[in-house]
Structures are given as C-alpha cells and as structure tokens.
Design an enzyme around this catalytic site. Structure first.
Site, short mmCIF file in Angstrom:
data_model
loop_
_atom_site.label_atom_id
_atom_site.label_comp_id
_atom_site.label_asym_id
_atom_site.label_seq_id
_atom_site.Cartn_x
_atom_site.Cartn_y
_atom_site.Cartn_z
N ASP A 16 0.87 -1.16 0.00
CA ASP A 16 0.00 0.00 0.00
C ASP A 16 0.92 1.22 0.00
O ASP A 16 2.10 1.12 0.34
CB ASP A 16 -0.89 -0.03 1.25
CG ASP A 16 -1.85 1.14 1.30
OD1 ASP A 16 -2.42 1.51 0.25
OD2 ASP A 16 -2.04 1.70 2.40
N ASP A 18 0.03 5.11 0.98
CA ASP A 18 -0.13 6.04 2.10
C ASP A 18 -0.22 5.28 3.42
O ASP A 18 -1.08 4.44 3.61
CB ASP A 18 -1.38 6.90 1.90
CG ASP A 18 -1.33 7.68 0.59
OD1 ASP A 18 -0.25 8.20 0.26
OD2 ASP A 18 -2.36 7.75 -0.10
#
Length: 189
Positions: A16, A18
C-alpha cells in the site's frame, strides 16, 4: 504441452502507499507533501534482494472526490519511483484505484473491483507480471489491505502500525503486525 519451457511464477511484495511507503497526510498528490517513512528504501531493497517484485497497490479516492486528477497522481508516482531508483530500488509496478462509489464525482462514482478491500489491483498485477500469490506478501496499514490480499490468495498479510489507527479486529486480519515497513528485514525468504 512441454512444461519444461514454462516460466516459473514470480513472487511479489504488494505495498500500500499512504501509511506504508509515506506518511499519510491525507490525499497527498504533490512531491513537497510526500514524506517517506523511515527505513522504506532499505526495506524495499531487502525485498528486492530476496527476489520480490515490488508492486504498489493504492486506493486514490482523492481523484474521485476531485481533490486532484489522474495526471497529478502520475506526476507524483513518477517522482516517487525516481526517489526509489536513486536509492537503488526498482518499483516494478504501480496500480491505483481512482474510484469511490459514495463520495466520487462522475465518472469515478462507480462500484469497481479495484478499490480495496476488493482484489482487482492485485489480481491484475498477478496476471500481468506472472506472480504466484501464494509466494507473495502484502504490506498494508488497514484491514481493507488484508482483505484484498486474502481475496487474491496472497500468502502473507502484514499489517503495519505506521498509518491508520488499528482496532483489535484489524490486527486479527493480518498474519503479522509490524511497527512499519522497516521491519521487513525480518523476512529471510
């Protein structure tokens, strides 16, 4: 069919963005607001040295909400990949979901299969890169990342505490829980 000529499937580290790669300031789309989490370059280099492809899979509802556009995202992504390259790390692929059914503007207000917890970004990368999901891992900062990984058949689900506030249910959705991606150096295969 001659099976001796088949290329073996590869393993990948799905990351991922952020909260895993960078500090989650909320809807980041400019390089000057993009702060890498400590240890990210070393961690990704470690994974790369172990033979993992590095694939970023990121929900980007800021596009759907009209906060920034796909060109802004592309510019930031190019800059991010250059920063990794300057540290000897190759990001093999970046997949993003610009949709949000409830909060999105036309044409991004759709129910898609790419927005995590749906596995669409992961399954697309698995097809395009010839990845064996069972040999792969997902590092995310929320339960939706773990759910997408499980739905795609990813072998190891790792939740990091460098992003979102996590509930006990969130923690139970993962195989491992680490402080941040920097802890990936614990992996030896």
């Amino acid at each position: 069919m001659n099976t001796s000529t088949l290329t073996p499937l590869r393993k990948a580290a799905f990351l991922d963005r952020d909260g895993v790669i960078n500090i989650d300031h909320g809807y980041t789309f400019k390089p000057e607001h993009f702060d890498f989490i400590d240890g990210v370059f070393d961690a990704c280099r470690h994974l790369q040295n172990l033979g993992y492809l590095l694939i970023v899979v990121t929900n980007q509802s800021g596009i759907a909400r009209g906060y920034y556009n796909e060109q802004d995202f592309a510019v930031l992504t190019s800059w991010m990949k250059q920063q990794f390259a300057a540290h000897g790390v190759k990001i093999d692929g970046v997949y993003y979901c610009p949709h949000h059914l409830e909060k999105g503007q036309v044409p991004y207000n759709i129910d898609c299969d790419c927005r995590k917890p749906n596995p669409g970004m992961l399954t697309q990368a698995i097809r395009e890169f010839g990845i064996d999901p069972a040999l792969s891992l997902m590092v995310g900062d929320k339960a939706a990342d773990m759910q997408a990984a499980a739905a795609a058949g990813v072998g190891r689900k790792i939740l990091v505490q460098s992003g979102q506030e996590l509930s006990s249910d969130d923690l139970q959705s993962a195989d491992l829980v680490w402080a941040s991606l920097a802890d990936v150096t614990q992996i030896t295969e």
